[in-house]
Design an enzyme around this catalytic site. Structure first.
Site, PDB file in Angstrom:
ATOM      1  N   GLY A  47     -58.298  37.112 -43.147  1.00  0.00           N
ATOM      2  CA  GLY A  47     -56.912  36.924 -42.687  1.00  0.00           C
ATOM      3  C   GLY A  47     -55.927  37.333 -43.754  1.00  0.00           C
ATOM      4  O   GLY A  47     -56.287  37.994 -44.731  1.00  0.00           O
ATOM      5  N   ASN A  48     -54.691  36.978 -43.552  1.00  0.00           N
ATOM      6  CA  ASN A  48     -53.672  37.288 -44.558  1.00  0.00           C
ATOM      7  C   ASN A  48     -52.624  36.181 -44.570  1.00  0.00           C
ATOM      8  O   ASN A  48     -52.690  35.243 -43.778  1.00  0.00           O
ATOM      9  CB  ASN A  48     -53.047  38.666 -44.305  1.00  0.00           C
ATOM     10  CG  ASN A  48     -52.367  38.730 -42.959  1.00  0.00           C
ATOM     11  OD1 ASN A  48     -51.367  38.054 -42.725  1.00  0.00           O
ATOM     12  ND2 ASN A  48     -52.927  39.509 -42.048  1.00  0.00           N
ATOM     13  N   ARG A  49     -51.658  36.321 -45.466  1.00  0.00           N
ATOM     14  CA  ARG A  49     -50.736  35.210 -45.742  1.00  0.00           C
ATOM     15  C   ARG A  49     -49.493  35.204 -44.852  1.00  0.00           C
ATOM     16  O   ARG A  49     -48.573  34.438 -45.088  1.00  0.00           O
ATOM     17  CB  ARG A  49     -50.284  35.293 -47.205  1.00  0.00           C
ATOM     18  CG  ARG A  49     -51.407  35.020 -48.185  1.00  0.00           C
ATOM     19  CD  ARG A  49     -50.976  35.317 -49.614  1.00  0.00           C
ATOM     20  NE  ARG A  49     -49.817  34.542 -50.019  1.00  0.00           N
ATOM     21  CZ  ARG A  49     -49.056  34.827 -51.062  1.00  0.00           C
ATOM     22  NH1 ARG A  49     -49.312  35.896 -51.792  1.00  0.00           N
ATOM     23  NH2 ARG A  49     -48.037  34.070 -51.372  1.00  0.00           N
ATOM     24  N   SER A  50     -49.427  36.050 -43.846  1.00  0.00           N
ATOM     25  CA  SER A  50     -48.196  36.092 -43.052  1.00  0.00           C
ATOM     26  C   SER A  50     -48.016  34.813 -42.219  1.00  0.00           C
ATOM     27  O   SER A  50     -48.923  34.401 -41.496  1.00  0.00           O
ATOM     28  CB  SER A  50     -48.229  37.303 -42.114  1.00  0.00           C
ATOM     29  OG  SER A  50     -47.065  37.297 -41.330  1.00  0.00           O
TER      30      SER A  50
END
Ligand code: CTP
Length: 402
Positions: A202-205
């Site tokens: 995933g990512n931090r958005s």
């Protein structure tokens, strides 16, 4: 943030325009003042320039390098003339363009608000009545003057309304639902690409920027769908738009392509995984078996949407960039704007304190050639309003209601 041209003509009430300028700037707008020569007999250039942060020119001959007589009128999202003298009403009605305010009035296609102030007899004179009628018939908004004390001891209709009242009328014109009937689809959040049933890449958005874009479009009357990738539902509370939840890049792509088929505006604010596990395990991978991931690239959704763009559709992308050995964040963003071909690429620099989560944002908007078309800074809501405003401007609707 909107761009407001404030024309000031030579009435004694010009001093009240100083307060109006303050109110409009404090509301977050970029204001340029165009005083007439007579206005400068009341309040000097230094005041207008210091408070607006822009040069305050009177004549078209003061800056001949940039065609200012055309430039301010095309720049403005709203033209306010306060106070407007009887003479200004007459010149505007006749289309006389013998100074910068006159040319700006003729060039502007944005909404125009004129706020007359003069003695009662002048206001009631048939010549002035006829001029006001001409201006109103042309779509210019002419406020009724207030009744009260005039310049001397006399009183009657002709007094300039108080600055907060004028500011409210101006801001109401800016807030017109210019996107009514427009269909908008916005992606937000960050995709998750499963490794196995419990793990993902995933990512931090957080999705906040996309949520604010959706809200800003809805506030201007658009019908909006938010395609939310793993967004915390608390952030979606009270949002006046349709929300569709997705998880992976593939699901996001499918929903965006479907909705884009009949959307007028498409905004890709989601952080999409660039790589996903080539094959997700259907059972939890045990740690003692070890884990070697083979990743494959996900399709570039934005590029696909640009390639399928319908006539009249506006496609917006985002780019969060850090610099590296190959170039500055700005250089990467310009290259990306050209590569992706979106009508607008909203670029921001990412560092530990900028870009993700609940922090202020600072963006530059680039066109498909990589050229800067606008900037915005402030909260994510401020930036969202600026982006939607720029989209409306690109579509020509921000300036159609005159
Ligand atoms: N985007 C997309 N599909 C992807 C990756 C990104 O639609 N697979 C969109 C994002 O939603 C954003 C824009 O493309 O609007 C830019 O995203 P970014 O991750 O910065 O671009 P990349 O193409 O991944 O470029 P790079 O990895 O080279 O920075």
């Amino acid at each position: 943030m909107a761009r407001i041209a404030l024309g000031v003509t030579g009435g004694i009430a010009a001093y009240k325009a100083v307060l109006l300028l303050r109110l409009l700037s404090e509301a977050g707008h970029d204001v340029r003042v165009i005083p007439t020569a007579n206005a400068l007999r009341m309040v000097g250039t230094a005041t207008w320039e210091a408070l607006s942060g822009h040069p305050a020119h009177t004549s078209v001959f003061e800056d001949t390098t940039g065609a200012e007589h055309v430039e301010v009128g095309t720049w403005a999202d709203l033209l306010v003339v306060a106070p407007a003298t009887a003479s200004f009403l007459a010149r505007a009605a006749a289309g006389i363009a013998d100074d910068l305010l006159g040319t700006t009035y003729l060039v502007a296609t944005c909404p125009v608000l004129v706020v007359p102030a003069m003695h009662t007899q002048m206001w009631q004179h048939p010549a002035t009545r006829a001029n006001v009628q001409v201006l109103r018939a042309r779509g210019t908004h002419v406020l009724e003057p207030a009744t009260g004390r005039l310049t001397g001891t006399d009183s009657g209709p002709g007094r300039l309304p108080e600055p907060p009242e004028i500011a409210a009328a101006a801001l109401a014109l800016l807030a017109e639902p210019v996107l009514r009937g427009t269909r908008v689809v916005v992606s937000a959040g960050g995709t998750r690409e499963p490794i196995d049933p419990v793990r993902f890449i995933g990512n931090r958005s957080s999705g906040r920027q996309g949520i604010e874009i959706a809200r800003a479009a809805a506030q201007l009357g658009a019908e909006v769908e938010l395609v939310a990738a793993n967004v915390d539902s608390a952030l979606l509370a009270g949002l006046p738009v349709v929300v569709t939840h997705v998880e992976t890049a593939a699901q996001l792509a499918e929903r965006m392509v479907t909705r884009a088929a009949d959307a007028d505006i498409v905004v890709m604010a989601a952080a999409v995984a660039d790589f996903r596990p080539a094959a997700a395990s259907d059972h939890k991978v045990k740690k003692d078996t070890g884990l070697a991931l083979t990743l494959e690239q996900t399709p570039d959704i934005l590029a696909g949407l640009v390639a399928r763009r319908r006539p009249g559709q506006t496609v917006v992308g985002f780019a969060a960039e850090t610099g590296d050995d190959a170039g500055t964040p700005r250089a990467h963003a310009e290259a990306k704007a050209r590569r992706k071909g979106a009508d607008l690429l909203v670029f921001n620099e990412v560092s530990d304190t900028k870009g993700f989560g609940d922090v202020p944002n600072d963006v530059v908007m680039l066109d498909a050639a990589g050229s800067e078309v606008a900037r915005a800074a402030g909260s994510k809501a401020d930036v969202a309003r600026a982006v939607i405003h720029e989209v409306a401007r690109l579509r020509g609707v921000a300036r159609m209601s005159r």
